[in-house]
Design a protein around this motif. Sequence first.
Motif, short mmCIF file in Angstrom:
data_model
loop_
_atom_site.label_atom_id
_atom_site.label_comp_id
_atom_site.label_asym_id
_atom_site.label_seq_id
_atom_site.Cartn_x
_atom_site.Cartn_y
_atom_site.Cartn_z
N ALA A 30 0.81 -1.22 0.00
CA ALA A 30 0.00 0.00 0.00
C ALA A 30 0.85 1.27 0.00
O ALA A 30 0.34 2.35 -0.26
N ARG A 31 2.13 1.15 0.34
CA ARG A 31 2.99 2.32 0.33
C ARG A 31 3.15 2.84 -1.09
O ARG A 31 3.26 2.09 -2.04
N ALA A 32 3.18 4.16 -1.19
CA ALA A 32 3.32 4.79 -2.51
C ALA A 32 4.79 4.80 -2.92
O ALA A 32 5.44 5.83 -3.04
N LEU A 33 5.34 3.61 -3.12
CA LEU A 33 6.74 3.48 -3.50
C LEU A 33 6.86 2.74 -4.82
O LEU A 33 6.18 1.72 -5.03
N GLU A 75 -3.93 -10.12 -6.16
CA GLU A 75 -3.48 -10.34 -7.53
C GLU A 75 -2.07 -10.95 -7.55
O GLU A 75 -1.78 -11.86 -8.32
N LEU A 76 -1.22 -10.43 -6.69
CA LEU A 76 0.15 -10.93 -6.62
C LEU A 76 0.17 -12.38 -6.13
O LEU A 76 0.91 -13.22 -6.67
N MET A 77 -0.67 -12.67 -5.13
CA MET A 77 -0.74 -14.04 -4.60
C MET A 77 -1.28 -15.01 -5.65
O MET A 77 -0.82 -16.16 -5.74
N GLY A 127 0.48 -1.08 -9.26
CA GLY A 127 -0.94 -1.14 -8.95
C GLY A 127 -1.43 -2.49 -8.47
O GLY A 127 -2.62 -2.66 -8.22
N ASP A 128 -0.53 -3.46 -8.36
CA ASP A 128 -0.92 -4.79 -7.88
C ASP A 128 -1.52 -4.74 -6.48
O ASP A 128 -0.99 -4.07 -5.59
#
Length: 378
Positions: free
Chosen positions: A244-247, A356-358, A351-352
Motif C-alpha cells: 500500500a505504500r506509494a513506492l 493479484e500478486l498471490m 498497482g498490484d
Amino acid sequence: MTGVKLFTLLNPSIGLIFTLVFVLLWLNQKHRVYILLMGGACFAFSLAMLVQIFQIPPDVGANTLLANVLYLGSLGLFTESVSRRVGVRGSYVGSLVISAGIFLSVFNFFYIDRDLHTRIFVVSTGFCIFLCYAALRMRLAGRTQPIDRVIFWLLLLAGLHFLPRAVLTLMMDGTLTSDAFGRSMFWTGLNFSLIVIVLMLCLTFLLAITLDIIEDLRTERNRDALVPLLNRRGFEEQASAYLARALPERACLVFCDIDHFKAINDTYGHGVGDGVIRAFGRWIGEAVRRDDVAGRIGGEEFAILLPGAAVSDAARFCERLRLRVQEGEEGIIPAPWQVTSSFGIAERRFGDTLAELMARADQRLYAAKRNGRNRVEG
C-alpha cells in the motif's frame, strides 16, 4: 498541619498511587521486569519526599543524606526501567557513577563546606544529568515508535528543567536557613513543577506499557502456532501494508510448499508431518532478511514477500532454500524419504493488490508442480 505542608504531601501521595498501579500491573505481566522497577522508583521517590516533609530522622544532616540516597535510588531505578523497556541493559553502571558524584557533593557541602545554595545547585544539576542520561539510553535503543519519541523528549525536557532551578537557587538570598528556604514560595514553586513532571512521566510510561501489551497481543495473534513465522492473517496484514505504500520499489512474492506432503502424513503420521513443517518454517526463517515478510498461509504452504528483489534475486533465494530443504536434517523424517519443495515467483507490477500478486505466485507454484516438483518457477 499548614497548607504548604499539605501541598507538599501531594508529591509522595501521587508517587504511592503510581507505586500501587505499577505493582498491580507487574503482578499480571511478570515478564516485564521494567514495570516493577518503575514501581520501585515511585516508591523510593515517595519515601524521599516523606523523609523530608516529616524530618525523619530529625537530625538535619542525616535527614539530608537519607533523602538524597532515596532520590538517587529512585532515579537509578527509573533510568534502568526506561532502558530495559527498550532493550538496553547496563544502565545501573552509569547510574552508580552519577549517584556517587551527587552524594559526595551533598556530603561535602553539608559537613565540610556548609553551603545550602550550592548543595541545592549540585542536586538540581545532578538530577538534570540523571534524566538526560536516561534519555540518552533510550536514544541508544534506536526505537522509532511515537510513544518512544514522546518519552525521549519528556525525559530531556524534565532533565533540562532542572537547570533554571539550579541557577535561580544560586541567585536567592544566601542568608536563608534551611527552614526558611523550605517555607519560601520559590521552594513551593519547585514542588509544583515536580508534581507536573512526575505526573507526566508516570502517565506517559503507563501509556507505553499499555501499548506494549497491545502490541504483544497483536503479535501473538499474528504468529503461527507451529512455525516461527506469521500466520496467514499476519502475513496478509504486513504484506498489504508494504504494497500500500506509494513506492515504486520492486518486490517479488514467493509461494512454496512441501512436495508430496499428504503422502508423508499418510506414510509416517501427522506427528512426523508436523515436524517437517516446523523444519521447513525454521529454514525459511533462517533464510529471510530483516525486511522480508514470511508466513505460513495454510497447511504446508508458505508465502514470502521479498521487498526490493527482482525475479533473478528471488530465484537465487528460492534455489538456496530449495537445496537446503533437499539436504534435509537427520531425524526429521525416516530414511529413505527425501523431503523436497517447490517454488513459484511473481514479480510486483504497478498497482498490484496483494490478492493479484498471490494469485500469480500460486499459478507459478502449480507450474512447478506440473513440471516435476522440487524446482523453482518464476
